[in-house]
Design an enzyme around this catalytic site. Structure first.
Site, short mmCIF file in Angstrom:
data_model
loop_
_atom_site.label_atom_id
_atom_site.label_comp_id
_atom_site.label_asym_id
_atom_site.label_seq_id
_atom_site.Cartn_x
_atom_site.Cartn_y
_atom_site.Cartn_z
N GLU A 125 20.22 50.20 41.16
CA GLU A 125 21.32 51.15 40.86
C GLU A 125 22.08 51.44 42.15
O GLU A 125 21.47 51.79 43.16
CB GLU A 125 20.75 52.42 40.25
CG GLU A 125 21.73 53.57 40.13
CD GLU A 125 23.01 53.22 39.37
OE1 GLU A 125 22.92 52.74 38.24
OE2 GLU A 125 24.11 53.41 39.94
N ARG B 21 37.80 52.40 27.97
CA ARG B 21 36.95 52.05 29.12
C ARG B 21 36.85 50.55 29.24
O ARG B 21 36.92 49.83 28.24
CB ARG B 21 35.57 52.68 28.95
CG ARG B 21 35.70 54.18 28.78
CD ARG B 21 34.55 55.03 29.15
NE ARG B 21 33.66 54.64 30.16
CZ ARG B 21 33.61 55.18 31.38
NH1 ARG B 21 34.50 56.10 31.73
NH2 ARG B 21 32.70 54.81 32.25
N HIS C 275 19.24 76.62 1.82
CA HIS C 275 20.32 77.56 1.52
C HIS C 275 20.13 78.82 2.36
O HIS C 275 19.00 79.32 2.44
CB HIS C 275 20.28 77.92 0.04
CG HIS C 275 21.24 78.99 -0.35
ND1 HIS C 275 22.59 78.75 -0.51
CD2 HIS C 275 21.05 80.31 -0.57
CE1 HIS C 275 23.19 79.88 -0.83
NE2 HIS C 275 22.28 80.85 -0.88
N CYS D 278 26.91 58.38 31.48
CA CYS D 278 26.60 59.41 30.48
C CYS D 278 26.12 60.69 31.16
O CYS D 278 26.62 61.78 30.88
CB CYS D 278 25.54 58.87 29.52
SG CYS D 278 25.04 60.06 28.27
N GLY E 93 41.36 58.96 21.33
CA GLY E 93 39.99 58.61 20.95
C GLY E 93 39.09 59.81 21.25
O GLY E 93 39.58 60.90 21.59
N LYS F 273 23.76 56.64 41.06
CA LYS F 273 22.64 57.51 40.66
C LYS F 273 22.12 57.04 39.32
O LYS F 273 22.93 56.76 38.41
CB LYS F 273 23.12 58.95 40.48
CG LYS F 273 23.51 59.64 41.76
CD LYS F 273 23.92 61.05 41.39
CE LYS F 273 24.51 61.78 42.57
NZ LYS F 273 25.30 62.93 42.15
N ASP G 247 27.61 49.38 27.70
CA ASP G 247 29.07 49.27 27.63
C ASP G 247 29.60 47.90 28.06
O ASP G 247 30.80 47.64 27.93
CB ASP G 247 29.72 50.35 28.52
CG ASP G 247 29.65 51.74 27.89
OD1 ASP G 247 28.97 51.89 26.85
OD2 ASP G 247 30.27 52.67 28.43
C1 LIG Z 1 33.88 61.49 29.29
C2 LIG Z 1 32.86 60.67 28.52
C3 LIG Z 1 32.16 61.26 27.50
C4 LIG Z 1 31.21 60.53 26.82
N1 LIG Z 1 30.53 61.16 25.82
C5 LIG Z 1 29.60 60.47 25.13
C6 LIG Z 1 28.83 61.12 24.13
O1 LIG Z 1 29.00 62.31 23.88
N2 LIG Z 1 27.90 60.41 23.47
C7 LIG Z 1 27.70 59.08 23.74
O2 LIG Z 1 26.84 58.48 23.09
N3 LIG Z 1 28.40 58.43 24.68
C8 LIG Z 1 29.33 59.09 25.39
N4 LIG Z 1 30.04 58.46 26.37
C9 LIG Z 1 29.80 57.02 26.60
C10 LIG Z 1 28.53 56.78 27.44
O3 LIG Z 1 28.65 57.49 28.64
C11 LIG Z 1 28.37 55.30 27.70
O4 LIG Z 1 28.35 54.60 26.49
C12 LIG Z 1 27.07 55.01 28.43
O5 LIG Z 1 27.04 55.70 29.65
C13 LIG Z 1 26.93 53.52 28.71
O6 LIG Z 1 25.75 53.29 29.40
P1 LIG Z 1 25.55 51.97 30.26
O7 LIG Z 1 24.13 52.00 30.71
O8 LIG Z 1 26.04 50.78 29.55
O9 LIG Z 1 26.53 52.12 31.50
P2 LIG Z 1 26.71 53.24 32.61
O10 LIG Z 1 26.19 54.53 32.17
O11 LIG Z 1 28.13 53.14 33.04
O12 LIG Z 1 25.75 52.76 33.78
C14 LIG Z 1 25.98 51.63 34.53
C15 LIG Z 1 25.32 51.83 35.87
O13 LIG Z 1 25.35 50.60 36.57
C16 LIG Z 1 25.59 50.86 37.94
N5 LIG Z 1 26.13 49.62 38.50
C17 LIG Z 1 27.29 49.00 38.20
N6 LIG Z 1 27.41 47.86 38.87
C18 LIG Z 1 26.29 47.75 39.62
C19 LIG Z 1 25.82 46.77 40.53
N7 LIG Z 1 26.51 45.65 40.79
N8 LIG Z 1 24.63 46.97 41.14
C20 LIG Z 1 23.90 48.10 40.88
N9 LIG Z 1 24.30 49.04 40.03
C21 LIG Z 1 25.46 48.86 39.40
C22 LIG Z 1 26.55 52.03 37.93
O14 LIG Z 1 26.50 52.74 39.14
C23 LIG Z 1 26.05 52.84 36.74
O15 LIG Z 1 25.14 53.85 37.13
C24 LIG Z 1 30.97 59.16 27.13
C25 LIG Z 1 31.67 58.57 28.18
C26 LIG Z 1 32.59 59.31 28.88
C27 LIG Z 1 33.33 58.66 30.02
#
Ligand SMILES: Cc1cc2nc3c(=O)[nH]c(=O)nc-3n(C[C@H](O)[C@H](O)[C@H](O)COP(=O)(O)OP(=O)(O)OC[C@H]3O[C@@H](n4cnc5c(N)ncnc54)[C@H](O)[C@@H]3O)c2cc1C
Length: 489
Positions: A39, A291, A467, A47, A201, A42, A333
């Site tokens: 990572e 995104r 209820h 999320c 959205g 953090k 994502d």
């Molecule tokens: C404002 C907002 C509100 C949201 N609200 C919701 C909600 O209410 N409910 C919900 O289900 N979802 C919500 N989401 C969506 C949710 O945050 C994402 O779907 C989720 O965080 C995706 O998780 P992930 O593990 O794919 O990616 P991320 O959480 O983006 O994690 C990816 C990680 O990879 C690390 N990284 C990237 N490249 C490298 C690299 N080369 N080497 C090492 N580390 C790396 C990054 O630092 C990051 O920590 C929200 C998003 C936003 C922006």
């Protein structure tokens, strides 16, 4: 310079410690696999630090502010909001985030996951180089890495979980002050008196709703012909009405023509659905137009991988979320639809991939049964097919709707709301459950089981709802679809 730190090969390397990455790591470790998680920022990812958690903490504060207005206007409580102390709000929000962050770190340590803090790139189908390794890394590692570069090898596989970042539009460069993304909005120095939100959205609607509760003038611009365009048309209509009633200027079918950054704000020209050009001035322009997957610097080509034209990493095998390169999996994502860009979808994907890497044959993620929620006021919550979506797929459908105010608890809340259920005609399978109103985010879990378990209205109708609750309206809609309605035929 490569430093041999003595980190031995692991079974699995996970790149990215967001919800997708850390859920993969925890489940893999619980199945006895040796896991290294890389990572660069953090653990907890978008999320925890910039998405779900901070935004929902802020929306909780917004709900309290709205509650004071309701207390005064409906319940005779002589209370007013003097002001909102943004710094105090942020402190509480950040404390919640920090405590969750500590929790995720502790879970990883406890599970024996070796966390390496640095930026990873692929160097082969089972090898990764980590650059900018930070010294505080790797609790529990066999020899904590020192700052520098680290080469890692995985015996079984690599999981790509690098997530996403905010997108913007051509010619619209966020500067973090006047033109901001959802990331910047969290760390702004104060609350704006007016906001133009671009994008209707979930993220755009939530921020529009939050700022309105905090007293800002809000304009919400969405290019599609309705906000939350993936939701059922009735939900979208109801939400639009609810937001307008709260004083938000909702402009669907509208386009941003241009935006000029002024010293104290932004002046934007918007082409409305009627073809008029309107000038909107606001303290802040919040860009929430979606995104984009993060793969820059990951060197996918080194493992023989590519992205599609939108930047997503497309699995060759969706049932195992495995790319065309055996042993290289993808979660979160980085995945295109039908994955949903939602944290809880990424948790399910992480479990599946970890179990696959451990040699288990787990069921694929059932994306059709993953709920979607917008935590605005009013909230929306849904699962399964919309009415239009069901018809477009050739289903003949029965549809029933009921206002939440038709049940006593809905009247108590006094905020309106709607339940809509779409089922195959003639008592067949429930295809979609759609809710809008107060607290519906807490009510959709029922819909998720109904859709996920392929239930029919009669299956649901024999279960009694408590209820008085808002969920009685859900029960009543199913009773009606099963031909046993008390309040509707
Ligand atoms: C404002 C907002 C509100 C949201 N609200 C919701 C909600 O209410 N409910 C919900 O289900 N979802 C919500 N989401 C969506 C949710 O945050 C994402 O779907 C989720 O965080 C995706 O998780 P992930 O593990 O794919 O990616 P991320 O959480 O983006 O994690 C990816 C990680 O990879 C690390 N990284 C990237 N490249 C490298 C690299 N080369 N080497 C090492 N580390 C790396 C990054 O630092 C990051 O920590 C929200 C998003 C936003 C922006």
């Amino acid at each position: 310079m490569t430093i041999d730190t003595g980190i031995p090969p692991s079974d699995v390397i996970v790149i990215g410690g967001g919800t997708g990455g850390y859920s993969t790591a925890l489940r893999a470790a619980s199945l006895g696999l040796d896991v290294v998680l890389v990572e660069r920022d953090k653990v907890g990812g978008t999320c925890l630090h910039r998405g779900c958690i901070p935004s929902k903490a802020m929306l909780h504060a917004a709900e309290l502010v709205d509650g004071i207005a309701e207390a005064r206007e409906r319940w005779g409580v002589k209370a007013t909001v003097d002001s909102v102390d943004w710094d105090a709000l942020v402190a509480t929000r950040d404390d919640i985030v920090a405590r969750n962050h500590k929790g995720v770190e502790a879970h990883l340590t406890h599970a024996g996951v070796r966390v390496v803090r640095g930026t990873a790139r692929l160097t082969g189908t089972r090898t990764v180089r980590v650059e900018g390794v930070r010294a505080e890394a790797a609790p529990g590692a066999a020899g904590a890495p020192v700052p520098g570069t680290l080469d890692l090898t995985a015996r079984r596989g690599i999981v790509l979980a690098t997530g996403s970042r905010p997108r913007t539009l051509p010619g619209l460069a966020p500067d973090g002050r006047r033109v901001v993304t959802s990331d910047d909005a969290l760390f702004a120095p104060g609350l704006p008196a007016s906001v133009l939100v671009l994008g209707g959205g979930a993220i755009g609607v939530e921020y529009a709703s939050f700022h309105r509760s905090m007293g800002a003038e809000v304009t919400l611009v969405e290019a599609a012909d309705r906000i939350v365009p993936l939701e059922d048309a009735d939900v979208s209509r109801y939400l639009t009405r609810g937001l307008r009633k709260r004083g938000i200027d909702v402009q669907a079918g509208a386009r941003l023509l241009d935006a000029e950054v002024l010293e104290h704000g932004v002046r934007a020209r918007v082409r409305t659905a009627r073809g008029e050009t309107r000038t909107v001035t606001a303290d802040r322009l919040l860009v929430a137009v979606g995104r984009a997957p993060v793969t820059e610097g990951l060197d996918l080509a080194a493992a023989g991988l590519t992205t599609d034209e939108r930047g997503f990493v497309v699995p060759a095998d969706w049932d195992r979320l495995e790319t065309a390169v055996p042993g290289v999996h993808v979660v979160g994502d980085l995945l295109p639809p039908p994955s949903l860009g939602l944290a809880h979808a990424s948790f399910a994907e992480g479990l599946l991939v970890a179990e696959t890497l451990a040699g288990l044959r787990s069921a694929p993620v059932d994306y059709a049964a993953v709920p979607r929620v917008t935590y605005s006021a009013p909230q929306t919550a849904s699962v399964g097919l919309t009415e239009d979506g069901a018809r477009a797929r050739g289903h003949e459908v029965d549809v029933n709707t009921m206002p939440l105010t038709a049940v006593a608890k809905g009247m108590v809340h006094g905020q309106g709301g709607l339940v809509k259920v779409v089922a195959q005609a003639g008592g067949g399978q429930v295809l979609g459950v759609h809710l809008v109103g107060p607290h519906v985010s807490e009510m959709i879990a029922e819909g998720q089981l109904i859709v996920g378990w392929d239930a029919e209205p009669a299956d649901v109708a024999r279960h009694v709802h408590p209820h008085p609750t808002l969920s009685e309206a859900v029960g009543e809609v199913f009773l009606t679809l099963a031909g046993r309605g008390l309040h509707q035929q």
